[in-house]
Design an enzyme around this catalytic site. Structure first.
Site, PDB file in Angstrom:
ATOM      1  N   ASP A 488      95.772  33.268  14.724  1.00 36.28           N
ATOM      2  CA  ASP A 488      96.949  32.404  14.677  1.00 36.28           C
ATOM      3  C   ASP A 488      96.635  30.948  14.101  1.00 36.28           C
ATOM      4  OD1 ASP A 488      99.369  31.805  15.140  1.00 36.28           O
ATOM      5  OD2 ASP A 488      99.485  32.408  17.183  1.00 36.28           O
ATOM      6  N   ASP A 553     108.014  35.081  13.853  1.00 37.43           N
ATOM      7  CA  ASP A 553     108.175  35.153  15.243  1.00 37.43           C
ATOM      8  C   ASP A 553     109.510  35.449  15.798  1.00 37.43           C
ATOM      9  OD1 ASP A 553     105.708  34.361  16.152  1.00 37.43           O
ATOM     10  OD2 ASP A 553     106.092  32.243  16.705  1.00 37.43           O
TER      11      ASP A 553
END
Ligand code: DGJ
Length: 736
Positions: A488, A553
């Site tokens: 990430d 997301d």
């Protein structure tokens, strides 16, 4: 095929349906000659792509730089946009005579030599092997250009992938002298398109709304798409399609396309001149850019990937998907490379990860058919909340008193593989790492350090930081049986102070690439996902190193349709990780829709399994079993966008095998007005064959010929009623 015709000093490159040509001019300049679709009946044997060479004298004194150089430099009589700008030190004789030196900002590149070689690699190409052996060897045209009076050489490299009409272009720069030269602007290359009025398709967005499709008429003047964030960014994706205005659609029309295989500050500049000629210059963003080449030093740029298709935006997308699967992705095009079904608990448990709860989730996940269990944020350091722990890559004691092994062995006993989340480029100020090394972050000494998401960015311009990050990840992989890492990266750069000065923008990307390449080489069974708060780092550079990406997301199915449609223009479904999550704030709780949309890519599950009823769990299991039956077609098939959300209110995507024997049709209705769309016409089937059309339960809902499905289409609603918002289906078509 690439060939050189000595008489006319012409280079011709022929793809399956397109050509590209360049020539050495009388003055030694390397000129673009032509690029486009081979007309009907034209082939490499006919005289297409001989073109006309332009001459300097053909132009008026106000517009001298219309010559279409294959490498546009700031030099000669430049004022148009360029790919390369270099400053040489002042002439030595001037300094010897005590005259004030004039730094020479004038780079002239003239032909020196050329060769045609097999399979050279662009800069920053992944070094862990894999696909290279599986693809057929490709030819690269290398043309060395030199400045006539100054010690600088640039080799233009063009690697042709004929079956997909794709060229990768990059530059190899070399300081051949004894003093440093400063490269102030560095594209990976520039393109020239035939004159015309153009429409530009590109992908824009922001966190939670990545990959929105934009189609704009290209104005005269200069249009710039870019990232200055230090990474690819969710704001613009480094990719485009161009077609003559009004002359292309999904399956027809000439489309030029291009992408930058790079995950740092990038720029694409579209210079549309008053004569309607169009140049596209792509590469490193000149924003705060500087590259000093020391004597004898070389730099190989990443690649600018480009191609041309006669069969519309869909044809361009299918070429990119197939090219990427075969030549770019780490595991190539084999069936064994199909992405497993992943469970990730982030949306369910957040930072509150505990070994017993994760084991419970793993058991539930295995029971419904999940193949890869990934623990997300929260398992390390003092990471009880988002303000602490990043940088401390050891197992969190209160959550995992006996380390990760109890969870890993249970995951394996259940027949799944195991993955973890990491964010290696960042550090929380509240971490042991930062307390020990406050200088290891990007900052200007004595000036404020702005945190974002409570994080600072590590200075990968320092080799010792790169080593430390690599060491931490490598240790984890050696200590635990980890098959998968979700890598990430959650913020944009600020205060980019580094010991490597302006080079830090490049060094950061080189550091990330280098760490991944080393990890993959040393741990060959490792697979990775690139995530950047969603889709902030998705490009062909990172996709040479990771197996999948997290596009957003935002997992709301309606929002996700748009994001995934945009993604599909450039990147293949096999790389697109999609989770079925639990409804948030009682937005759509229709799990059929959630599954149908997530099955358009690599299916994953992010739902709160511990809150599902037995009946819901059984339904999850059935849908996952269905996906396993169709995933080969979804992940490796040819994608056709049949109906687009913005245009039709309905989204219909088809995946079909190369031989047309099997297809998957995914339909979802967003706008109720789209109830008027009652039929969908499929593509790529065998006209004379008969197909059994089955629903997710395996029941046959229709039996039709390929020609019927492609001309009349498949009737979506048999009850005569309108299809309502939220209606969705995934159908499996098999040739009898
Ligand atoms: C951002 C990612 O996009 C999410 O999926 C999740 O991994 C969080 N970071 C964890 O902090």
């Amino acid at each position: 095929m690439i060939r050189y015709i000595a008489d006319s000093r012409l280079f011709q490159m022929f793809g399956a349906t397109t050509y590209y040509a360049l020539a050495i001019g009388d003055d030694g300049r390397l000129a673009h000659v032509g690029w486009g679709v081979l007309g009907d009946g034209a082939s490499s044997d006919t005289s297409v792509a001989t073109g006309q060479k332009e001459r300097f004298d053909d132009y008026d004194p106000f517009d001298m730089q219309r010559l279409r150089d294959e490498v546009l430099t700031f030099g000669d009589y430049t004022y148009h946009e360029v790919a390369l700008k270099v400053t040489f030190p002042p002439a030595p004789d001037a300094r010897a005579e005590g005259l004030p030196g004039v730094p020479i900002r004038d780079l002239r590149l003239r032909y020196a030599s050329h060769e045609i070689v097999a399979d050279a690699e662009p800069g920053l190409a992944p070094r862990m092997g894999g696909t290279r052996a599986e693809g057929s060897p490709r030819k690269v045209l290398r043309v060395r250009l030199e400045d006539p009076t100054h010690p600088f050489a640039a080799t233009l490299c063009l690697r042709l992938t004929p079956e997909y009409d794709i060229v990768e272009r990059w530059l190899e720069l070399e300081n051949t002298g004894t003093e440093p030269v400063v490269v102030e602007q560095c594209g990976f290359g520039n393109l020239h398109l035939p004159p015309g009025e153009y429409e530009l398709m590109h992908l824009t967005g922001r966190w939670g709304s990545e990959f929105w499709i934009q189609r704009d008429k290209l104005p005269q003047g200069m249009l710039v798409l870019e990232s200055r964030t230090s990474s690819t960014s969710p704001f613009h994706n480094p990719a485009f399609m161009l077609n003559r205005a009004g002359e292309a659609c999904e399956d027809r029309g000439e489309v030029y396309f291009g992408c930058l295989a790079y995950s740092g500050n990038w720029r694409l500049a579209f210079e549309h001149n008053s004569d309607f000629s169009l140049k596209v210059i792509g590469g490193y963003n000149p924003f705060d850019f500087e590259m000093v080449l020391r004597p004898r030093e070389k730099h190989v740029t990443p690649a600018f990937v480009h191609g041309c298709a006669a069969d519309g935006w869909g044809g361009a997308s299918r070429r990119l998907h197939a090219f990427g699967r075969k030549y770019v992705l780490p595991r190539g095009p084999t069936v064994a490379a199909l992405r497993p079904i992943l469970y990730n608990s982030w949306e369910n448990t957040g930072y509150d990860v505990r070994v017993d709860e994760q084991i419970d989730l793993a058991r539930k996940a295995a029971a419904i058919g999940v193949e890869l269990f990934c623990i997300d944020d929260g398992w390390f350091g003092e990471r009880r909340r988002r303000t602490s722990g990043i940088g401390d890559w050891w197992v969190r004691k209160d959550a995992f008193p006996n380390g990760l092994d109890p969870l890993i062995s249970e995951v394996r006993r259940l027949g799944m593989t195991f993955g973890i989340w990491v964010e290696p480029e960042m550090v929380n100020p509240d971490s042991d790492m930062y307390r020990a090394h406050p200088d290891w972050v990007l900052h200007f000494p004595g000036r404020p350090r702005t945190t974002e998401k409570d994080e600072l960015i590590l200075d990968l311009g320092r080799p010792e930081v790169v080593e430390d990050v690599h060491g931490a990840l490598d240790r984890l992989l050696r200590e635990f049986q980890i098959d998968f890492m979700k890598w990430d990266m959650n913020r944009s750069a600020s205060e980019p102070g580094s010991v490597s000065a302006k080079a830090v923008w490049r060094r950061h990307v080189e550091g990330v690439y280098g760490i991944i390449d080393r990890l993959r080489a040393d741990h060959p069974s490792l697979s990775l996902e690139a995530c950047s708060g969603g889709g902030g780092r998705i490009d062909w550079g990172i996709l040479g190193r990771v197996d999948q990406v997290w596009p957003s997301d935002n997992t709301d199915p309606f929002d996700r349709i748009r994001i995934q449609e945009g993604f599909s223009y450039i990147y293949p479904a096999r790389t697109m990780e999609c989770w079925v999550t639990s409804p948030q704030e009682s937005r759509n709780d229709n799990y059929d829709l959630r599954f149908d949309i997530a099955m358009r890519g690599a299916l994953g599950i992010g739902a709160a399994l511990d809150q599902l009823s037995d009946e819901q769990m059984a339904r999850f299991g059935e849908r996952i079993a269905f996906y396993k039956r169709i995933r080969r077609v979804v992940q490796l098939g040819h994608l056709h966008r049949l109906l687009l959300l913005d245009r039709h209110g309905v989204s219909a995507i088809e995946y079909v095998t190369g031989d047309g024997s099997e297809a998957v049709l995914s339909v979802a209705v967003v706008d109720p007005r789209a109830g008027y769309v009652s039929r969908v016409r499929l593509r790529g089937l065998v006209a004379g064959a008969s197909y059994s059309v089955r629903n997710r339960g395996g029941s046959e809902v229709a039996r039709l010929t390929g020609s019927g499905l492609m001309s009349e289409g498949l009737l979506l609603s048999t009850g005569g009623g309108f299809l309502q918002r939220g209606y969705s289906s995934t159908l499996h078509l098999m040739m009898e």
